[in-house]
Design a protein around this motif. Structure first.
Motif, mmCIF file in Angstrom:
data_model
loop_
_atom_site.group_PDB
_atom_site.id
_atom_site.type_symbol
_atom_site.label_atom_id
_atom_site.label_comp_id
_atom_site.label_asym_id
_atom_site.label_seq_id
_atom_site.Cartn_x
_atom_site.Cartn_y
_atom_site.Cartn_z
ATOM 1 N N ILE A 81 -86.920 101.767 111.593
ATOM 2 C CA ILE A 81 -88.086 101.642 110.448
ATOM 3 C C ILE A 81 -87.850 99.926 110.118
ATOM 4 O O ILE A 81 -88.859 99.483 109.863
ATOM 5 C CB ILE A 81 -87.921 102.521 109.391
ATOM 6 N N ALA A 82 -86.776 99.481 109.928
ATOM 7 C CA ALA A 82 -86.781 97.955 109.717
ATOM 8 C C ALA A 82 -87.439 97.156 110.432
ATOM 9 O O ALA A 82 -88.193 96.175 110.195
ATOM 10 C CB ALA A 82 -85.232 97.366 109.340
ATOM 11 N N ASP A 83 -87.117 97.426 111.887
ATOM 12 C CA ASP A 83 -87.434 96.466 112.943
ATOM 13 C C ASP A 83 -89.324 96.565 112.911
ATOM 14 O O ASP A 83 -89.983 95.647 113.133
ATOM 15 C CB ASP A 83 -87.061 96.691 114.379
ATOM 16 N N MET A 84 -89.688 98.083 112.962
ATOM 17 C CA MET A 84 -90.919 98.386 112.865
ATOM 18 C C MET A 84 -91.876 97.462 111.595
ATOM 19 O O MET A 84 -92.644 96.775 111.866
ATOM 20 C CB MET A 84 -91.572 99.514 112.671
ATOM 21 N N LYS A 85 -91.339 97.741 110.702
ATOM 22 C CA LYS A 85 -91.881 96.921 109.376
ATOM 23 C C LYS A 85 -91.815 95.517 109.424
ATOM 24 O O LYS A 85 -93.028 94.819 109.192
ATOM 25 C CB LYS A 85 -91.060 97.249 108.027
ATOM 26 N N THR A 86 -90.864 95.028 109.834
ATOM 27 C CA THR A 86 -90.645 93.561 110.083
ATOM 28 C C THR A 86 -91.777 92.992 110.973
ATOM 29 O O THR A 86 -92.524 91.940 110.606
ATOM 30 C CB THR A 86 -89.160 93.036 110.438
ATOM 31 N N ARG A 87 -91.895 93.554 112.097
ATOM 32 C CA ARG A 87 -92.786 93.154 113.256
ATOM 33 C C ARG A 87 -94.204 93.470 112.905
ATOM 34 O O ARG A 87 -95.154 92.520 112.908
ATOM 35 C CB ARG A 87 -92.596 93.828 114.626
ATOM 36 N N ILE A 88 -94.490 94.410 112.153
ATOM 37 C CA ILE A 88 -96.004 94.487 111.492
ATOM 38 C C ILE A 88 -96.278 93.376 110.589
ATOM 39 O O ILE A 88 -97.342 92.878 110.481
ATOM 40 C CB ILE A 88 -96.041 96.133 110.719
ATOM 41 N N GLU A 89 -95.424 93.179 109.455
ATOM 42 C CA GLU A 89 -95.776 91.972 108.516
ATOM 43 C C GLU A 89 -95.830 90.647 109.034
ATOM 44 O O GLU A 89 -96.693 90.016 108.766
ATOM 45 C CB GLU A 89 -94.526 92.077 107.420
ATOM 46 N N ALA A 90 -94.978 90.402 110.161
ATOM 47 C CA ALA A 90 -95.133 89.231 110.841
ATOM 48 C C ALA A 90 -96.380 89.047 111.594
ATOM 49 O O ALA A 90 -97.313 87.954 111.753
ATOM 50 C CB ALA A 90 -94.066 88.952 111.998
ATOM 51 N N SER A 91 -96.980 90.265 112.280
ATOM 52 C CA SER A 91 -98.071 90.386 112.816
ATOM 53 C C SER A 91 -99.358 90.024 111.887
ATOM 54 O O SER A 91 -100.170 89.439 112.358
ATOM 55 C CB SER A 91 -98.517 91.619 113.460
ATOM 56 N N ARG A 92 -99.209 90.535 110.639
ATOM 57 C CA ARG A 92 -100.291 90.545 109.634
ATOM 58 C C ARG A 92 -100.487 89.081 109.380
ATOM 59 O O ARG A 92 -101.481 88.556 109.318
ATOM 60 C CB ARG A 92 -100.088 91.559 108.451
#
Ligand code: CAA
Length: 389
Positions: A289-300
């Motif tokens: 969950i932490a890795d998914m959230k981090t990569r999504i925020e970076a993408s945004r």
């Protein structure tokens, strides 16, 4: 779920984003799975998206658009893609690959005729560059346009045209002087009803199944010379310039898919119990969950950054290829990573068509392929960084 602070948005941006979110939830969410299953083109919802101004967000109102900026475009597209990537790519191609190029390179008459119906959502636009033997190496296409008085005669076979079976208007790239390779390529605007333009086979696809994709066959297709977009030989630069805009759209599509998969996984991790506790309490799931959230925020952040770079480039007619390619590369690989993890967190239910997670997983893959594969994005980024031609 924590909403991280992001770029300050104007009231107009927030209104458009909320309108897109509302529309996607009310009108697209109930039909997304059904249209994915049938592969039918969602005409009615696309028409409504046109009525709301989503099909030509950056197009000035004088040409039927919403007259907003690049950030507004990605904010609205993100909301549509969170619910359905098929509606998302139809919107992205219409806005970026079709309208953007004509707005930038078209004459006043071309803008009136070829943008107004598309930006207002009354008709659908498409972009046709790829050929069966010419994908990443776009300069090697074989289709030819030969000048004949006040006309051009187009011949050749195009492939992988998003909205190909249904589009009313096309931006098409053909060789006018094959010996000159990239510098012998020219762009044309073609009405879908022109004799000699034949829609080829519709592609059966893994994902984005409600977006129709097909070949286009040109057999002595005669179009007025006035439909040439830019000068002879400018086609490759037009194609590449337009793809920079398109890549921000596909990055946004990838972001939307990832966000949807993440939200489903986050909720499931909090509810599903195993060995006496929610599975999210196990580090194996929590760290996912932490890795998914981090990569999504970076993408945004990369996508909003690219949208702002695009907006700035408008003022000085500059390029934003680096920002667009970085955003597309990172967001599309994030979509694959996040959807893969989301299926895993759901276990067997992630593999079932009863939940949308398997659709997100299937939809994510294309974002690493079309409008420039991840390998092409790495090529663009490395060449720009190293100053290699
Ligand atoms: N903006 C403006 N000009 C550009 C440019 C850009 N982004 N990229 C390149 N150019 C110019 C270069 O400056 C150069 O100009 P000069 O000769 O005047 O210096 C010229 O174009 C040729 O450039 P390159 O030498 O870099 O060309 P190349 O043959 O090496 O190709 C490439 C570069 C990046 C590999 C390019 O071919 C490419 O992006 N390929 C991928 C194509 C692609 O994305 N296809 C997807 C099609 S759409 C689709 O997916 C279907 C759909 O419907 C969604």
């Amino acid at each position: 779920m924590t909403d991280l602070p992001i770029y300050p948005l104007s009231d107009e941006h927030k209104m458009l984003r909320d309108a897109a979110r509302d529309f996607a939830q009310k009108e697209i969410a109930p039909i997304a799975a059904e249209f994915d299953e049938s592969g039918e083109f969602p005409r009615q919802t696309i028409k409504k998206m046109g009525d709301l101004g989503f099909m030509g967000i950056e197009v000035p109102e004088a040409y039927g658009g919403a007259g907003m900026d690049s950030l507004a475009y990605v904010l609205a597209l993100e909301e549509i893609c969170k619910v359905d990537a098929s509606h998302g790519v139809i919107m992205s191609v219409n806005n970026s690959l079709y309208c953007h190029g004509i707005l930038k390179f078209g004459t006043e008459e071309q803008k009136q005729k070829f943008i107004t119906p598309i930006a207002s959502g009354k008709a659908i636009g498409a972009y046709s560059l790829t050929e069966p033997q010419s994908g990443s190496d776009a300069g090697t296409m074989k289709s030819k346009a030969i000048r004949d008085g006040n006309f051009y005669i187009l011949n050749g076979r195009k492939s992988w045209v998003t909205s190909g079976p249904v589009a009313d208007y096309f931006v098409v790239f053909m060789m006018t002087d094959p010996a000159k390779k990239q510098k012998g390529m020219t762009a044309f605007l073609v009405e879908g009803s022109t004799p000699g333009l034949i829609r080829g086979k519709k592609e059966p696809k893994l994902g984005i199944r409600a977006s129709s994709t097909s070949e286009l066959i040109f057999e002595d297709c005669k179009i007025p010379a006035a439909n040439r977009l830019g000068e002879e030989g400018e086609g490759f630069k037009i194609a590449m310039t337009v793809l920079d805009a398109g890549r921000i759209g596909i990055a946004t599509q990838a972001l939307g898919i990832a966000e949807a998969a993440y939200e489903a996984a986050r909720q499931y991790a909090g509810q599903r119990e195993a060995f006496g506790q929610p599975i999210g309490a196990f580090q194996g799931t929590g760290f996912k969950i932490a890795d998914m959230k981090t990569r999504i925020e970076a993408s945004r952040l990369l996508i909003y950054n690219a949208a702002i770079a695009k907006e700035k480039a408008k003022e000085k007619n500059g390029r934003y290829s680096l920002e667009a390619s970085i955003a597309k590369l990172f967001a599309s690989e994030t979509a694959m990573f996040v959807t893969h993890q989301a299926v895993q967190i759901h276990g067997g239910m992630g593999y079932s068509k009863e939940l949308p997670v398997e659709r997100y997983f299937r939809d994510a893959k294309i974002t690493e392929i079309y409008e420039g594969t991840s390998e092409i994005q790495r090529l663009v980024i490395s060449r720009l960084e190293l100053g290699i031609k």
